[in-house]
Motif scaffolding. Structure first.
Motif, mmCIF file in Angstrom:
data_model
loop_
_atom_site.group_PDB
_atom_site.id
_atom_site.type_symbol
_atom_site.label_atom_id
_atom_site.label_comp_id
_atom_site.label_asym_id
_atom_site.label_seq_id
_atom_site.Cartn_x
_atom_site.Cartn_y
_atom_site.Cartn_z
ATOM 1 N N ASP A 120 0.946 -1.136 0.030
ATOM 2 C CA ASP A 120 -0.278 0.066 0.021
ATOM 3 C C ASP A 120 0.841 1.273 -0.029
ATOM 4 N N PRO A 121 1.069 1.743 -1.287
ATOM 5 C CA PRO A 121 0.229 1.610 -2.393
ATOM 6 C C PRO A 121 1.032 0.453 -3.147
ATOM 7 N N VAL A 122 0.278 0.014 -4.275
ATOM 8 C CA VAL A 122 0.777 -1.237 -5.060
ATOM 9 C C VAL A 122 1.719 -0.417 -6.156
ATOM 10 N N TYR A 123 3.002 -0.852 -6.568
ATOM 11 C CA TYR A 123 3.641 -0.306 -7.673
ATOM 12 C C TYR A 123 3.656 -1.401 -8.627
ATOM 13 N N VAL A 124 3.789 -0.729 -9.824
ATOM 14 C CA VAL A 124 3.759 -1.120 -11.107
ATOM 15 C C VAL A 124 4.946 -0.616 -12.136
ATOM 16 N N ASP A 125 5.747 -1.628 -12.564
ATOM 17 C CA ASP A 125 6.995 -1.289 -13.327
ATOM 18 C C ASP A 125 7.077 -2.467 -14.472
ATOM 19 N N ARG A 126 6.738 -2.220 -15.725
ATOM 20 C CA ARG A 126 6.458 -3.064 -16.726
ATOM 21 C C ARG A 126 7.937 -3.884 -17.088
ATOM 22 N N ALA A 127 9.043 -3.117 -16.963
ATOM 23 C CA ALA A 127 10.335 -3.698 -17.033
ATOM 24 C C ALA A 127 10.702 -4.455 -15.981
ATOM 25 N N PHE A 128 10.234 -4.525 -14.803
ATOM 26 C CA PHE A 128 10.539 -5.541 -13.776
ATOM 27 C C PHE A 128 10.669 -6.862 -14.006
ATOM 28 N N THR A 129 11.643 -7.712 -13.722
ATOM 29 C CA THR A 129 11.527 -9.013 -14.154
ATOM 30 C C THR A 129 12.009 -10.050 -12.695
ATOM 31 N N GLY A 130 11.853 -9.552 -11.700
ATOM 32 C CA GLY A 130 12.246 -10.558 -10.490
ATOM 33 C C GLY A 130 10.742 -10.856 -9.767
ATOM 34 N N GLU A 131 10.988 -11.121 -8.533
ATOM 35 C CA GLU A 131 9.726 -11.873 -7.904
ATOM 36 C C GLU A 131 8.934 -10.666 -7.434
ATOM 37 N N GLU A 132 7.538 -10.649 -7.779
ATOM 38 C CA GLU A 132 6.959 -9.690 -7.936
ATOM 39 C C GLU A 132 6.042 -9.487 -6.681
ATOM 40 N N ARG A 133 5.816 -8.475 -5.679
ATOM 41 C CA ARG A 133 5.089 -8.372 -4.522
ATOM 42 C C ARG A 133 4.409 -7.025 -4.361
#
Length: 496
Positions: free
Chosen positions: A430-443
């Motif tokens: 909170d907040p939730v972050y978004v990055d299209r280029a990210f390639t790791g474990e998404e949380r």
């Protein structure tokens, strides 16, 4: 509006996280059922190949059997089918194109459309030529990355498609094409005596009505097959009705399978041991996105594309499960109407191997063992929840021995899968972050963002914020829960 269901407080270092079931108020406003625009206009008839009956079952081995049920097969379209279908203008200036596809001996049919439609005012209604149901209209369905979309199933030997173009729209419209057809050859949905005779009708246990309403019969396309399992809605710490569905990873293991998901809600008898409804007439939702999975315990968490009609979301417990605790399973054996089974927990097994009826497609999973003394489970029951004595989910059905009780069934362990699933269920950023280029474990955190805006919309708490790193996000989706989308570091473009 929240009417009941409370987060179980007090989850400390010693106590594992747990959440109680959630009941949300469902609007009692009923819409008029959809109707065809021009039923009087003769439909263009397409004759499909005759549906081939299912092969005879291979006798079960002494291995634990996985419980995904095959209900049909898929064939590519042999030729362009819609290009020759005629259009007809209506008095109001709009136009329709009506098509009926028929396959002798089919139990049901489903078509895959490729391309796209809806941007120029074109909409589609899918209907039963026998008159039992009209579904839609679909004006902007969510196509896959491969530009395909699976229609809803029509049970029977024919499926009707009515395309309608609004008055004043460019003519002729941009039409999709039929790229494949799913032929259902299992009459399990219509044959209440087909599963084993030792099942318990869930309607005969009215005290489980809330939990039962969260459980759905799910069908999907898996390679060249049509398959069926069971799924269920899960609650989460935020208690905000995010449409999260649990099922088994061996059922929905790929995004292509998730895209093709068709969930049938309230497919159960109206009275104890009564006649089940025609599946054409029960509510359904189409499509899902695969959010998280944990293959070592056969778990997958999906986000539904459409709002489910059920208002109940199941509670869960991520802790250890003592033996000899009450265990209850709710499921759709052999893709038939909903049943309930009763027994007790009986310890666990690590790396248990499961194979299909032909001893293929084997996998291993860490499971809770459940001994049922009343009721059982069969193919089609895979992915269904098992509840403890507090009515919290402890596992998802992976398989087990075939037969009637006393019988052992095995459920992928939620406690082991929980760390992987928790960004959507408990440890919600909170907040939730978004990055299209990210390639790791998404949380969903600043350092571990989610790479999809749409997937983030299932993680964010209702009314809170998604922060999106500048860039282009080629996604199209519908959001119906309240949330704020905020660009950070520049311009964000979604959908192009």
């Amino acid at each position: 509006m929240l009417t009941s269901g409370v987060f179980a407080q007090g989850a400390s270092k010693q106590e594992a996280p747990k959440v109680d079931g959630l009941l949300l108020e469902v609007s009692l406003t009923t819409k008029a059922p959809p109707k065809l625009v021009a039923p009087e206009i003769p439909a263009y008839q397409i004759v499909l190949p005759k549906t081939v009956p299912p092969p005879k079952e291979t006798p079960a081995s002494n291995r634990s059997q996985s419980f995904k049920q095959e209900i049909g097969y898929v064939l590519p379209a042999e030729r362009p089918m819609l290009a020759s279908a005629p259009w007809q203008r209506l008095p109001d200036g709009s136009a329709v194109c009506r098509v009926v596809l028929r396959s002798e001996e089919a139990v049901g049919l489903r078509v895959q459309l490729s391309g796209s439609f809806g941007s120029d005012g074109l909409e589609l209604r899918v209907y039963d030529p026998a008159g039992t149901v009209v579904l839609g209209p679909y004006s902007s369905p969510r196509f896959s990355d491969e530009k395909t979309w699976w229609s809803p199933t029509i049970f029977g030997d024919a499926i009707g498609l009515e395309f309608h173009l609004s008055a004043g729209a460019p003519f002729p419209p941009q039409m999709p094409e039929i790229s494949a057809v799913a032929y259902l050859n299992c009459d399990c949905a219509f044959a209440p005596g087909n599963p084993l005779g030792c099942h318990n009708d869930v309607t005969c246990s009215p005290d489980w009505a809330n939990e039962a309403s969260a459980v759905a019969r799910i069908t999907f396309i898996s390679g060249g097959s049509c398959a069926a399992c069971t799924g269920a809605l899960l609650d989460r710490q935020a208690n905000d009705g995010s449409p999260l569905m649990m099922t088994a990873n061996h059922c929905i293991g790929t995004q292509a399978e998730a895209n093709s998901l068709e969930a049938f809600w309230f497919f159960q008898t109206p009275t104890c041991n009564g006649a089940p409804p025609n599946p054409n007439n029960v509510p359904r939702t189409l499509g899902s996105v695969r959010l998280k999975r944990y293959t070592d315990a056969d778990w997958v968490l999906l986000g539904l594309y459409q709002k489910p009609p059920s208002g109940y979301f199941l509670g869960w417990d991520a802790g250890d499960w003592d033996s000899e605790d009450d265990a209850t399973g709710i499921h759709h054996p052999q893709a038939s109407f909903k049943r309930i089974s009763f027994g007790e927990s009986d310890g666990s097994t690590s790396n248990r191997e499961f194979c299909d009826q032909n001893n293929n497609n084997c996998f291993e999973a860490d499971v809770w063992d459940v001994e049922y003394t009343s009721g059982t489970a069969e193919p089609g029951s895979s992915g269904s929840p098992v509840f403890d004595s507090a009515r919290r989910v402890r596992g998802t059905l992976s398989g087990g021995e075939s037969g009637c009780p006393t019988i052992t069934k095995r459920y992928g362990r939620f406690d082991e899968a929980f760390p992987a699933l928790s960004p959507y269920l408990f440890d919600i950023a909170d907040p939730v972050y978004v990055d299209r280029a990210f390639t790791g474990e998404e949380r969903g955190t600043f350092s571990q963002p989610i790479d999809s805006v749409y997937q983030a919309s299932f993680a964010v708490t209702a009314g809170h914020e998604i922060r999106i790193k500048a860039g282009n996000y080629p996604e199209t989706f519908t959001i119906w829960r309240p949330m704020t989308l905020k660009a950070i570091g520049g311009t964000v473009v979604i959908g192009q």
